[in-house]
Design an enzyme around this catalytic site. Structure first.
Site, PDB file in Angstrom:
ATOM      1  N   SER A 122       0.871  -1.180   0.000  1.00  0.00           N
ATOM      2  CA  SER A 122       0.000   0.000   0.000  1.00  0.00           C
ATOM      3  C   SER A 122       0.905   1.227   0.000  1.00  0.00           C
ATOM      4  CB  SER A 122      -0.929  -0.017   1.217  1.00  0.00           C
ATOM      5  OG  SER A 122      -0.185  -0.191   2.405  1.00  0.00           O
ATOM      6  N   GLU A 174       1.360   5.511   0.849  1.00  0.00           N
ATOM      7  CA  GLU A 174       0.877   6.729   1.511  1.00  0.00           C
ATOM      8  C   GLU A 174       1.163   7.952   0.645  1.00  0.00           C
ATOM      9  OE1 GLU A 174       1.621   7.615   5.851  1.00  0.00           O
ATOM     10  OE2 GLU A 174       2.589   9.366   4.950  1.00  0.00           O
ATOM     11  N   ARG A 208      -3.864   9.873  16.742  1.00  0.00           N
ATOM     12  CA  ARG A 208      -4.024  11.033  17.606  1.00  0.00           C
ATOM     13  C   ARG A 208      -3.663  12.295  16.831  1.00  0.00           C
ATOM     14  NH1 ARG A 208       0.171  12.829  22.143  1.00  0.00           N
ATOM     15  NH2 ARG A 208       1.266  13.296  20.201  1.00  0.00           N
ATOM     16  N   ASP A 210      -0.610  15.300  15.672  1.00  0.00           N
ATOM     17  CA  ASP A 210       0.167  16.321  16.385  1.00  0.00           C
ATOM     18  C   ASP A 210      -0.382  17.661  15.953  1.00  0.00           C
ATOM     19  OD1 ASP A 210       2.133  14.709  17.711  1.00  0.00           O
ATOM     20  OD2 ASP A 210       2.992  14.328  15.734  1.00  0.00           O
ATOM     21  N   ALA A 244      -5.313   8.082  20.367  1.00  0.00           N
ATOM     22  CA  ALA A 244      -5.824   7.305  19.235  1.00  0.00           C
ATOM     23  C   ALA A 244      -6.765   6.185  19.687  1.00  0.00           C
ATOM     24  CB  ALA A 244      -4.653   6.731  18.435  1.00  0.00           C
ATOM     25  N   LYS A 248      -4.911   0.387  21.985  1.00  0.00           N
ATOM     26  CA  LYS A 248      -5.522   0.701  20.676  1.00  0.00           C
ATOM     27  C   LYS A 248      -6.086  -0.570  20.043  1.00  0.00           C
ATOM     28  CE  LYS A 248      -1.867   3.158  18.937  1.00  0.00           C
ATOM     29  NZ  LYS A 248      -1.118   4.171  18.157  1.00  0.00           N
ATOM     30  N   PHE A 288      13.461  14.884   9.608  1.00  0.00           N
ATOM     31  CA  PHE A 288      12.187  14.221   9.882  1.00  0.00           C
ATOM     32  C   PHE A 288      12.384  13.098  10.908  1.00  0.00           C
ATOM     33  CE2 PHE A 288       8.475  11.681   8.166  1.00  0.00           C
ATOM     34  CZ  PHE A 288       7.538  12.544   8.685  1.00  0.00           C
ATOM     35  N   HIS A 311       4.016  -1.055   3.606  1.00  0.00           N
ATOM     36  CA  HIS A 311       3.308   0.213   3.379  1.00  0.00           C
ATOM     37  C   HIS A 311       4.377   1.268   3.090  1.00  0.00           C
ATOM     38  CE1 HIS A 311       0.072   3.197   3.908  1.00  0.00           C
ATOM     39  NE2 HIS A 311       0.946   3.929   4.570  1.00  0.00           N
TER      40      HIS A 311
HETATM   41  P1  FAD Z   1      -1.349   7.580  20.294  1.00  0.00           P
HETATM   42  O1  FAD Z   1      -1.402   6.129  20.002  1.00  0.00           O
HETATM   43  O2  FAD Z   1      -2.525   8.197  20.952  1.00  0.00           O
HETATM   44  O3  FAD Z   1      -0.031   7.823  21.180  1.00  0.00           O
HETATM   45  C1  FAD Z   1       0.493   9.123  21.339  1.00  0.00           C
HETATM   46  C2  FAD Z   1       1.410   9.170  22.551  1.00  0.00           C
HETATM   47  O4  FAD Z   1       0.629   9.151  23.723  1.00  0.00           O
HETATM   48  C3  FAD Z   1       2.370   7.996  22.673  1.00  0.00           C
HETATM   49  O5  FAD Z   1       3.550   8.464  23.278  1.00  0.00           O
HETATM   50  C4  FAD Z   1       1.652   7.046  23.584  1.00  0.00           C
HETATM   51  O6  FAD Z   1       2.562   6.206  24.275  1.00  0.00           O
HETATM   52  C5  FAD Z   1       0.916   8.023  24.512  1.00  0.00           C
HETATM   53  N1  FAD Z   1      -0.395   7.554  24.966  1.00  0.00           N
HETATM   54  C6  FAD Z   1      -1.330   6.911  24.253  1.00  0.00           C
HETATM   55  N2  FAD Z   1      -2.436   6.686  24.995  1.00  0.00           N
HETATM   56  C7  FAD Z   1      -2.165   7.205  26.210  1.00  0.00           C
HETATM   57  C8  FAD Z   1      -2.906   7.310  27.408  1.00  0.00           C
HETATM   58  N3  FAD Z   1      -4.160   6.827  27.492  1.00  0.00           N
HETATM   59  N4  FAD Z   1      -2.316   7.918  28.480  1.00  0.00           N
HETATM   60  C9  FAD Z   1      -1.069   8.416  28.386  1.00  0.00           C
HETATM   61  N5  FAD Z   1      -0.311   8.352  27.260  1.00  0.00           N
HETATM   62  C10 FAD Z   1      -0.857   7.758  26.199  1.00  0.00           C
HETATM   63  N6  FAD Z   1       0.181  12.579  11.954  1.00  0.00           N
HETATM   64  C11 FAD Z   1      -0.693  13.447  11.403  1.00  0.00           C
HETATM   65  O7  FAD Z   1      -0.885  14.542  11.925  1.00  0.00           O
HETATM   66  N7  FAD Z   1      -1.387  13.129  10.247  1.00  0.00           N
HETATM   67  C12 FAD Z   1      -1.253  11.920   9.651  1.00  0.00           C
HETATM   68  O8  FAD Z   1      -1.874  11.663   8.631  1.00  0.00           O
HETATM   69  C13 FAD Z   1      -0.344  10.968  10.229  1.00  0.00           C
HETATM   70  N8  FAD Z   1      -0.209   9.722   9.711  1.00  0.00           N
HETATM   71  C14 FAD Z   1       0.599   8.807  10.336  1.00  0.00           C
HETATM   72  C15 FAD Z   1       0.645   7.504   9.848  1.00  0.00           C
HETATM   73  C16 FAD Z   1       1.446   6.542  10.473  1.00  0.00           C
HETATM   74  C17 FAD Z   1       1.479   5.141   9.920  1.00  0.00           C
HETATM   75  C18 FAD Z   1       2.234   6.901  11.604  1.00  0.00           C
HETATM   76  C19 FAD Z   1       3.136   5.889  12.263  1.00  0.00           C
HETATM   77  C20 FAD Z   1       2.180   8.187  12.105  1.00  0.00           C
HETATM   78  C21 FAD Z   1       1.345   9.149  11.499  1.00  0.00           C
HETATM   79  N9  FAD Z   1       1.228  10.453  11.996  1.00  0.00           N
HETATM   80  C22 FAD Z   1       0.355  11.346  11.408  1.00  0.00           C
HETATM   81  C23 FAD Z   1       2.002  10.879  13.172  1.00  0.00           C
HETATM   82  C24 FAD Z   1       1.198  10.679  14.472  1.00  0.00           C
HETATM   83  O9  FAD Z   1       0.040  11.457  14.449  1.00  0.00           O
HETATM   84  C25 FAD Z   1       2.106  11.111  15.612  1.00  0.00           C
HETATM   85  O10 FAD Z   1       3.157  10.176  15.771  1.00  0.00           O
HETATM   86  C26 FAD Z   1       1.384  11.364  16.926  1.00  0.00           C
HETATM   87  O11 FAD Z   1       2.311  12.000  17.808  1.00  0.00           O
HETATM   88  C27 FAD Z   1       0.903  10.112  17.629  1.00  0.00           C
HETATM   89  O12 FAD Z   1      -0.205   9.582  17.025  1.00  0.00           O
HETATM   90  P2  FAD Z   1      -0.724   8.123  17.483  1.00  0.00           P
HETATM   91  O13 FAD Z   1      -1.951   7.864  16.758  1.00  0.00           O
HETATM   92  O14 FAD Z   1       0.357   7.138  17.394  1.00  0.00           O
HETATM   93  O15 FAD Z   1      -1.033   8.452  19.017  1.00  0.00           O
END
Ligand code: FAD
Length: 287
Positions: free
Chosen positions: A11, A13, A102, A104, A120, A162, A213, A263
């Protein structure tokens, strides 16, 4: 759909372009990459309103071409009504796969930070609650750990959360050390996590932007790679050739070891991705 040559699920991106010229380039890239018969194209999404309309426009175009599309959706700074509306829109378009994140917030976005869904796993639960099984949900995984995680164990706990919330699969942050991926899978297995974890693959085409990056997202460029890339300076051809060889080897190692697919972070460019895929025996079928 899988590539018929090797039955390797791939896939790609994309990011939503800022200009008409960028959109033209994206269309040409998609046309070329689509010949490799990927399972889907995903489209990134900027938290905090920065690129959202452009994500919709890119998804609209892909759907008009009949291409399987997985929009990314981030929850930080958004409210539930807004997320529901976006998901309704995608459902109407026949989208059935989402990359749930989640996100940033862009620095200086002026947003107060958290919205109604802070992590997330909360977004995954929300999607499952409101849309049941309509969407196949991918989440992010970090074999070298998320930079904001308190420690490795806590990050793995968060990943497990998650999955328990209803994620169907995961895509990793990119990495160049396959041991990080294999160890991450061992940790997942020890926690009873069984969803497919697809390695995210970043082609190497430009050292300076990759280094910047990687520092930001916590992905390590091993010293033996970094030192060589540094030595080539602005010789982009040499960097690309070496990068293609190194990343092809990485992909081969991953597939031989049983990774469930690949991916690619295409950065809206097709050249290196096609070269890597060809090296793996993944080619456009003969007309
Ligand atoms: P989460 O899984 O929520 O984790 C974020 C942080 O919080 C981690 O350090 C985790 O350990 C911590 N955490 C999680 N849950 C809890 C909790 N309940 N209590 C305390 N701490 C917790 N960013 C964008 O803006 N747009 C995109 O399109 C995008 N695409 C991406 C695609 C991929 C495949 C990847 C790997 C990353 C992508 N990102 C994108 C970056 C991503 O948004 C960032 O890495 C962001 O900081 C974390 O997102 P996450 O979904 O992993 O967060």
């Amino acid at each position: 759909m899988q590539n018929p040559d090797k039955h390797t699920s791939i896939s790609f991106e994309l990011f939503p372009p800022k200009t008409d010229k960028g959109m033209d380039k994206l269309k040409a890239t998609v046309t070329r990459l689509n010949e490799l018969q990927p399972e889907y194209f995903s489209v990134t999404y900027g938290a905090g309103g920065s690129t959202q309309e452009r994500t919709f426009a890119t998804v609209d175009w892909l759907r008009e071409q009949g291409i399987a599309t997985a929009p990314h959706l981030s929850c930080i700074g958004a409210d539930k009504d807004e997320i529901q509306e976006i998901l309704e829109r995608y459902r109407k378009q026949g989208v059935n796969r989402i990359v749930a994140l989640r996100g940033d917030l862009p620095s200086g976005s002026g947003l107060g930070g958290l919205g109604e869904l802070n992590y997330a796993n909360e977004l995954v639960s929300f999607i499952r609650e409101r849309f049941a099984d309509h969407f196949h949900i991918e989440v992010a995984a970090y074999p070298e750990f998320h930079p904001q995680a308190e420690n490795a164990r806590v990050d793995l706990d968060n990943f497990a959360r998650k999955v328990r919330s209803g994620a169907h699969g995961a895509i990793t942050q990119y990495f160049y050390n396959p041991d990080a991926y294999w160890r991450f899978l061992d940790d997942c297995q020890a926690r009873g996590i069984e969803i497919p974890v697809i390695p995210g693959i970043m082609p190497i085409t430009n050292y300076h932007s990759l280094a910047r990056f990687s520092d930001a997202c916590g992905a390590e460029i091993p010293r033996w790679i970094r030192k060589r890339l540094e030595a080539w300076g602005d010789d982009l051809d040499a960097i690309r050739d070496f990068g293609t060889e190194v990343v092809s080897q990485l992909c081969r190692n991953l597939l031989d070891g049983g990774a469930p697919g690949l991916h690619f972070y295409t950065m809206n460019q097709s050249g290196s991705v096609i070269n890597i895929c060809n090296n793996l025996g993944i080619r456009a079928p003969a007309p």
